[in-house]
Design a protein around this motif. Structure first.
Motif, short mmCIF file in Angstrom:
data_model
loop_
_atom_site.label_atom_id
_atom_site.label_comp_id
_atom_site.label_asym_id
_atom_site.label_seq_id
_atom_site.Cartn_x
_atom_site.Cartn_y
_atom_site.Cartn_z
N LEU A 57 0.85 -1.19 0.00
CA LEU A 57 0.00 0.00 0.00
C LEU A 57 0.89 1.24 0.00
CD1 LEU A 57 -2.69 -1.19 2.56
CD2 LEU A 57 -3.03 -0.82 0.11
N ASP A 58 0.59 2.16 -0.87
CA ASP A 58 1.40 3.37 -1.01
C ASP A 58 1.51 4.10 0.33
OD1 ASP A 58 1.57 6.51 -1.78
OD2 ASP A 58 2.44 5.28 -3.37
N PRO A 59 2.67 4.70 0.61
CA PRO A 59 2.82 5.43 1.86
C PRO A 59 1.79 6.53 2.07
CG PRO A 59 4.96 5.08 0.83
CD PRO A 59 3.93 4.63 -0.16
N SER A 60 1.20 7.03 0.96
CA SER A 60 0.18 8.07 1.09
C SER A 60 -1.16 7.53 1.57
CB SER A 60 -0.01 8.77 -0.26
OG SER A 60 -0.53 7.86 -1.23
N VAL A 61 -1.33 6.21 1.54
CA VAL A 61 -2.58 5.59 1.98
C VAL A 61 -2.57 5.45 3.51
CG1 VAL A 61 -4.02 3.53 1.86
CG2 VAL A 61 -2.82 4.33 -0.18
N ALA A 62 -3.56 6.01 4.15
CA ALA A 62 -3.68 5.91 5.61
C ALA A 62 -4.17 4.51 5.97
CB ALA A 62 -4.63 6.97 6.14
N VAL A 63 -3.35 3.77 6.70
CA VAL A 63 -3.71 2.41 7.12
C VAL A 63 -3.84 2.37 8.63
CG1 VAL A 63 -3.05 -0.02 7.10
CG2 VAL A 63 -2.48 1.43 5.15
N VAL A 64 -4.99 1.90 9.09
CA VAL A 64 -5.24 1.77 10.53
C VAL A 64 -5.46 0.29 10.84
CG1 VAL A 64 -6.64 2.49 12.49
CG2 VAL A 64 -6.30 4.06 10.56
N SER A 65 -4.62 -0.25 11.70
CA SER A 65 -4.72 -1.65 12.07
C SER A 65 -5.47 -1.78 13.39
CB SER A 65 -3.32 -2.25 12.21
OG SER A 65 -3.39 -3.61 12.62
N ILE A 66 -6.46 -2.65 13.43
CA ILE A 66 -7.31 -2.81 14.61
C ILE A 66 -6.95 -4.12 15.31
CG2 ILE A 66 -9.69 -3.00 15.44
CD1 ILE A 66 -10.55 -1.44 12.96
N GLY A 67 -6.46 -4.01 16.53
CA GLY A 67 -6.11 -5.20 17.31
C GLY A 67 -4.62 -5.37 17.49
N ASP A 68 -3.86 -5.29 16.41
CA ASP A 68 -2.42 -5.48 16.45
C ASP A 68 -1.74 -4.41 15.59
OD1 ASP A 68 -2.32 -8.07 17.92
OD2 ASP A 68 -3.37 -8.80 16.15
N ALA A 69 -0.58 -3.95 16.01
CA ALA A 69 0.20 -3.01 15.21
C ALA A 69 0.79 -3.73 14.01
CB ALA A 69 1.31 -2.39 16.06
N LEU A 70 0.85 -3.05 12.87
CA LEU A 70 1.42 -3.63 11.66
C LEU A 70 2.94 -3.48 11.70
CD1 LEU A 70 -0.99 -2.48 8.81
CD2 LEU A 70 -0.90 -4.68 10.00
N LEU A 71 3.61 -4.51 12.20
CA LEU A 71 5.06 -4.49 12.28
C LEU A 71 5.67 -4.47 10.89
CD1 LEU A 71 5.60 -7.06 15.18
CD2 LEU A 71 5.36 -4.57 15.32
N GLY A 72 4.93 -5.00 9.91
CA GLY A 72 5.42 -5.03 8.54
C GLY A 72 5.25 -3.71 7.81
N ARG A 73 4.62 -2.72 8.44
CA ARG A 73 4.44 -1.40 7.82
C ARG A 73 4.63 -0.35 8.89
NH1 ARG A 73 0.66 2.57 5.89
NH2 ARG A 73 0.84 2.94 3.64
N PRO A 74 5.86 -0.07 9.29
CA PRO A 74 6.12 0.91 10.35
C PRO A 74 5.50 2.26 10.02
CG PRO A 74 8.11 -0.31 9.80
CD PRO A 74 7.10 -0.66 8.76
N GLY A 75 4.99 2.93 11.04
CA GLY A 75 4.37 4.23 10.85
C GLY A 75 2.88 4.18 10.67
N SER A 76 2.31 2.98 10.48
CA SER A 76 0.86 2.87 10.36
C SER A 76 0.20 3.13 11.71
CB SER A 76 0.48 1.47 9.86
OG SER A 76 1.03 1.22 8.59
N SER A 77 -1.02 3.63 11.65
CA SER A 77 -1.77 3.87 12.88
C SER A 77 -2.35 2.55 13.38
CB SER A 77 -2.88 4.88 12.63
OG SER A 77 -2.36 6.12 12.19
N SER A 78 -2.69 2.54 14.66
CA SER A 78 -3.23 1.31 15.26
C SER A 78 -4.29 1.65 16.29
CB SER A 78 -2.12 0.49 15.95
OG SER A 78 -1.08 0.17 15.06
N VAL A 79 -5.22 0.74 16.47
CA VAL A 79 -6.13 0.72 17.60
C VAL A 79 -5.83 -0.58 18.32
CG1 VAL A 79 -8.52 0.65 18.36
CG2 VAL A 79 -7.89 2.10 16.42
N LEU A 80 -5.24 -0.49 19.50
CA LEU A 80 -4.71 -1.67 20.18
C LEU A 80 -5.63 -2.13 21.29
CD1 LEU A 80 -0.97 -0.60 20.39
CD2 LEU A 80 -2.08 -1.98 18.63
N PHE A 81 -5.56 -3.43 21.58
CA PHE A 81 -6.37 -4.03 22.64
C PHE A 81 -5.47 -4.45 23.80
CE2 PHE A 81 -9.36 -5.74 19.10
CZ PHE A 81 -9.85 -4.46 18.91
#
Length: 327
Positions: free
Chosen positions: A138-162
């Motif tokens: 996914l292009d760096p300009s695409v905002a990616v939000v991971s729900i549950g776990d941080a995306l270790l494979g895409r540093p800098g992505s936003s997360s909602v953690l449990f």
């Protein structure tokens, strides 16, 4: 006012409403303007037969308005979460394209590739494999939000953690306080993926509470998991309680227990991990860990426009009739 032939433009609608193009666009999407103005613009749009041309809007703004939503939809809670995310996006004038990763990393890879090809402007994902390299597609300009776990494979992505440590500890502590010392752990089977945080925490936490843990993996779908649970309950030294890392698996325990002639909670206590809407409809009601779904969805959608955060949500134990002291 009668409908006019041909495609009506936003300028036609703005002229009819006596507003600027920007004000008309905002009012049409319900983003700005008084309630009376929003209603009037929408009524005029209907009368004129005006419909939004998504391709033209994308070319004009550089934004598609589409957000990819991905999760494993055999899980009942993730089904509900996807619906809530879709509704929240719609309220903001965005559209969701939903994909089922089905707990399969290879399928998840293809979904990510498809999102990239569709040029989604954002993605809200409950990842199967948060460590995978394919998230970088996914292009760096695409905002990616991971729900549950941080995306270790895409540093800098936003997360909602449990706060899984709190959730797992609270669930096991509840069973321990009731007197359970031999407990089954039912976790979703995820082929070729690393262990999930909640599953990894379970063994260490159970040991500190004096619980002998019997961990087994099962398919995410309730019906597919029944046979796996049946083998656990058929053992001579079967557990007196079962902690399930999803309510979908807990419902499979209900079915397998009934087939085995076991009564809940007299013969077997059951704890879930989602507080799905069916948890209050089964008999007895399911004791489970409840998440604030509305707050989780709001935080995830907000981070599409304000990336970089990682709010942490803590579940709450909801005690119902599915847990009691062992015989």
């Amino acid at each position: 006012m009668s409908r006019h032939p041909g495609r009506r433009t936003l300028q036609d609608l703005a002229t009819a409403a006596g507003l600027s193009l920007a004000a008309t666009s905002y009012a049409l999407r319900g983003l700005r303007g008084s309630p009376a103005t929003i209603q009037r613009v929408r009524e005029l749009a209907d009368e004129l037969g005006y419909t939004v041309d998504p391709i033209a809007r994308a070319l004009a703004s550089g934004r598609t308005g589409w957000v990819g939503v991905s999760g494993s939809l055999r899980d009942l809670w993730q089904q509900d979460l996807s619906v809530l995310l879709t509704r929240a996006l719609r309220r903001e004038g965005r559209f969701a394209t939903i994909a089922d990763a089905d707990a399969d990393p290879e399928l998840e890879r293809r979904i990510v590739e498809q999102f990239a090809a569709q040029r989604v402007e954002g993605a809200l994902v409950s990842p199967v494999d948060p460590t995978a390299d394919y998230w970088r597609l996914l292009d760096p300009s695409v905002a990616v939000v991971s729900i549950g776990d941080a995306l270790l494979g895409r540093p800098g992505s936003s997360s909602v953690l449990f706060d899984n440590e709190y959730g797992v500890r609270t669930a096991f502590a509840h069973l321990a306080e009731l007197g359970h010392r031999r407990v089954g752990l039912l976790a979703p089977a995820l082929p070729s993926t690393p262990g999930r945080p909640a599953q990894l925490l379970s063994s260490a936490i159970a040991e500190t509470l004096g619980i002998e843990l019997i961990a087994i993996a099962a398919p995410a779908a309730t019906t597919d998991a029944v046979d796996v649970v049946a083998s656990l309950l058929a053992a001579r030294d079967r557990p007196t309680g079962v902690f399930c890392l999803s309510d979908s698996l807990a419902f499979a325990v209900y079915r397998a227990a009934r087939d085995a002639g076991l009564r809940i909670p007299d013969d077997l206590s059951v704890v879930g991990y989602d507080d799905h809407q069916l948890a209050v409809l089964v008999e007895p009601g399911l004791t489970t860990m409840a998440w604030d779904e509305d707050a989780i969805v709001a935080a995830a959608v907000e981070q599409l426009d304000s990336p970089g955060g990682a709010p942490l949500f803590r579940p709450e134990l909801v005690v119902r009739g599915s847990t009691g002291s062992p015989r």
